[in-house]
Scaffold this motif. Sequence first.
Motif, short mmCIF file in Angstrom:
data_model
loop_
_atom_site.label_atom_id
_atom_site.label_comp_id
_atom_site.label_asym_id
_atom_site.label_seq_id
_atom_site.Cartn_x
_atom_site.Cartn_y
_atom_site.Cartn_z
N ASP A 153 0.67 -1.36 -0.10
CA ASP A 153 -0.12 0.05 0.18
C ASP A 153 0.80 1.18 0.02
O ASP A 153 0.61 2.26 -0.60
CB ASP A 153 -0.93 -0.01 1.20
CG ASP A 153 -2.01 -1.18 1.15
OD1 ASP A 153 -2.84 -0.98 0.09
OD2 ASP A 153 -2.13 -1.90 1.89
N TRP A 207 -3.19 -2.09 6.06
CA TRP A 207 -2.13 -1.74 5.14
C TRP A 207 -0.94 -2.32 5.05
O TRP A 207 -0.28 -2.74 6.42
CB TRP A 207 -2.01 -0.15 5.44
CG TRP A 207 -3.07 0.69 5.09
CD1 TRP A 207 -4.21 0.39 4.69
CD2 TRP A 207 -3.26 1.91 5.74
NE1 TRP A 207 -5.02 1.53 4.45
CE2 TRP A 207 -4.76 2.57 5.11
CE3 TRP A 207 -2.65 2.95 6.83
CZ2 TRP A 207 -5.11 3.87 5.39
CZ3 TRP A 207 -3.12 4.20 6.78
CH2 TRP A 207 -4.34 4.55 6.19
N LYS A 217 -1.15 2.76 -2.85
CA LYS A 217 -1.61 4.21 -2.39
C LYS A 217 -0.86 5.23 -2.60
O LYS A 217 -1.21 6.13 -3.21
CB LYS A 217 -2.15 4.12 -0.90
CG LYS A 217 -3.26 3.04 -0.70
CD LYS A 217 -3.61 3.06 0.88
CE LYS A 217 -4.80 1.77 1.00
NZ LYS A 217 -6.06 2.41 0.37
N GLU A 218 0.44 4.97 -2.04
CA GLU A 218 1.32 6.31 -2.28
C GLU A 218 2.87 5.92 -2.12
O GLU A 218 3.08 4.81 -1.25
CB GLU A 218 1.09 7.19 -0.93
CG GLU A 218 -0.04 7.97 -1.11
CD GLU A 218 -0.15 9.17 -0.06
OE1 GLU A 218 0.97 9.45 0.21
OE2 GLU A 218 -1.33 9.41 0.38
N ILE A 271 -1.90 11.34 6.19
CA ILE A 271 -2.01 10.38 5.36
C ILE A 271 -3.32 9.53 5.85
O ILE A 271 -4.26 9.05 5.06
CB ILE A 271 -1.00 9.70 5.17
CG1 ILE A 271 0.04 10.42 4.34
CG2 ILE A 271 -1.18 8.18 4.59
CD1 ILE A 271 1.43 9.62 4.47
N GLN A 326 -6.57 11.16 5.06
CA GLN A 326 -7.05 11.56 3.65
C GLN A 326 -7.53 10.28 3.17
O GLN A 326 -8.20 9.97 2.36
CB GLN A 326 -5.91 12.16 2.76
CG GLN A 326 -5.61 13.56 3.29
CD GLN A 326 -4.68 14.25 2.32
OE1 GLN A 326 -3.72 13.43 1.63
NE2 GLN A 326 -4.64 15.59 2.30
N TRP A 327 -6.83 8.90 3.53
CA TRP A 327 -7.04 7.56 3.20
C TRP A 327 -8.36 7.13 3.61
O TRP A 327 -9.13 6.23 2.97
CB TRP A 327 -5.64 6.89 3.20
CG TRP A 327 -5.09 7.07 2.10
CD1 TRP A 327 -3.95 7.69 1.85
CD2 TRP A 327 -5.33 6.77 0.45
NE1 TRP A 327 -3.14 7.81 0.70
CE2 TRP A 327 -4.27 7.24 -0.29
CE3 TRP A 327 -6.41 5.98 0.03
CZ2 TRP A 327 -3.90 7.03 -1.54
CZ3 TRP A 327 -6.23 5.80 -1.42
CH2 TRP A 327 -5.16 6.17 -2.19
N GLY A 372 -10.55 8.68 1.75
CA GLY A 372 -10.49 8.16 0.23
C GLY A 372 -11.14 6.84 0.20
O GLY A 372 -11.89 6.45 -1.04
N ASP A 373 -10.99 5.84 1.39
CA ASP A 373 -11.33 4.79 1.38
C ASP A 373 -12.66 4.55 1.18
O ASP A 373 -13.49 3.57 0.81
CB ASP A 373 -10.64 3.88 2.57
CG ASP A 373 -9.07 3.39 2.15
OD1 ASP A 373 -8.75 3.48 1.15
OD2 ASP A 373 -8.52 3.14 2.97
N THR A 391 -8.89 7.91 -5.09
CA THR A 391 -7.79 8.49 -4.38
C THR A 391 -7.99 9.85 -4.32
O THR A 391 -8.46 10.48 -4.99
CB THR A 391 -6.72 8.20 -5.78
OG1 THR A 391 -6.50 6.88 -5.95
CG2 THR A 391 -5.32 8.74 -5.21
#
Length: 647
Positions: A62, A85, A310-311, A620, A623-624, A627-628, A633
Amino acid sequence: MVGELNIMRHLWIAVLLVAAFGGLTVNGFFLLLKTLAHAGRYINEHYPDEGASYRQQVAEYDFVIVGAGAAGCVLANRLSENPQWTVLLLEAGPGENDLQNIPLLTTFLQNSHYNWADIAEAQNTSCYGMIDQRCSLPHGKGLGGSTLIDYMLYGRGNPSDYDRWAAQGNPGWSHAEVLPYFLKSERAALRGLENSTYHGRDGELHVEFPPFRTNLARTFVNGAREVGHRKIDYNGKSQLGVSYVQTTGMRGMRQTAYRAFVEPVLHQRSNLHVQPYSQVLKLLIHPDTQTAYGVSYTNRFRNYEARARKEVIVTAGNINSAQLLLLSGVGPREHLANFNLPLVSNLPVGQSFVDSPVFNGLTFVLNETGQALLTDSRFQLRSLGDYFRGEGPLTVPGGVEAISFLRTPSATTEPGVPNIAIVFSTGSLVSDGGLGLRKGKRIKTAIYDKVYRPLENLRNDQWTASVVLLHPDSRGHMKLRSVNPYSAAKIYPGYFAADRDVETMLEGIKEAVRISKSPAMRRYDARVLGIPLPNCEQWDQREDDYWRCAIRTLSSTAYQQMGSCRMGPAGDPLAVVAPDLRVHGVQGLRVADVSVVPTTISAQSAAIDYMIGERAADIIKEQWRQGDDTNSTPEAPTAAYSSSSTK
């Protein structure tokens, strides 16, 4: 790991036997430990720590984190808290060893395999006393990053430093907003400050006063107070005054970022993988969508790719983060075109490089002996025994014992914000026999032989006042030397390009001399070393022009390099990353280390790096989490840099 520990244990036994039965001079002891450090390098390379790889390479994660420095280790810990993750932490260098953890040996670590050993390009306004007029730029290579080799100083800076970040368009980075992140990491064990609300108690990072303290350091602190410097906790309410140094040590032993944040959880979390000896060569960015999807790296002469669902998070430090972005097509358009690198995002990477210089040439000679850290003509076995009990002189990082922050009359910083730090060290450039500091700083042999070598045979003790310029006006820059990822970048730190920086440093030198003449210090009859530098001897040492010359001759990095991937909002022509640390114009890519710092700061870079890692982890996660929920994204900001010029 077992093999390495057994071998290191045998080496230590050898040291103890030599010290006990053969006797050892102090310089001989340092020479022996330097030899053992080279042996430690061999051990690291041939007996890797199997417990940390230290797992088989997996193709997809991830999050892929590049660089195991302070911020990278914090992020690896915090992101892997989510068992859903998977996290890969890549590091170009090796793990640590027992010798590297002895604080007093810090001066030797600049010459070790834990240092990337970058060297600045020749400077016109500084580094006159260094080989080829090029200053060294040490930064750490290994699990722990620069916390493997730094002086372990823990200083956060002044609240106004961070409020300036927010005022420049970076919401979430004011002092009130970042202080909780400093406290989150910290586990303070500071005598006399047990009830302070400015220190954390439950974090992973141990912060302490070094267990050992010389009478000379106590006298310096008392002398500074006599001339008007208040006794303070410089990580507390005020930053103007004098204190013994606060260090990232645990019972007298160096505590690296890796040992604090990764080692304790690595074997508990199957979703966290760590790979040393893994140098990232390039960020993988899709040219059509401008989305980072992984990295290519080499591990023990084999090439691999790691994909990031993811990133990709770059935490490789001020120099390596910028270089990696440039190699991957993120940087100034014209500069990348010179190397035929396809442009991904036109950003001013490397153009806001700033580094605080330190003047190391203010040495004082005492009228007596017995005040230095290691003064016996034959090294005492007791000192090694004390170290293993968390006591004694070996627990003092590089001889640094105290620090005083001041605001000089010409300061342009906000009221209450220091612009100079005077760092007190027991000893001088010759205390390690010329084996550590001189070589690490690349001081010319002619200067060392004339000015400092005579001190090697002088029985009188010495102490040094290292004067640090906290808020230089001068700025530097860096750029690629070639497209070869193993080639060092070209770095121009620009020390003293602004004449006002020299004048501010001169004010700091005069204040250090004033402290040396305080009633408390007068008992030692300390006098400035009277041998002039060869290139400055046209002036008398009582003249300001002599010290202006000396400043440009013997100043070097204070290990506070920042700003090469500067943070700022869209529209800021100097910004590389947004306030949420995402790279402008690139999806799925963040930079989260001291390279994003947008201003100068009254602090040590390690403390800031830990805080940035903590803050980045929360950004992070939030935001995720959003986003999830939407199975999308998070959207990246647009590019902000429009200038096509390069330096």
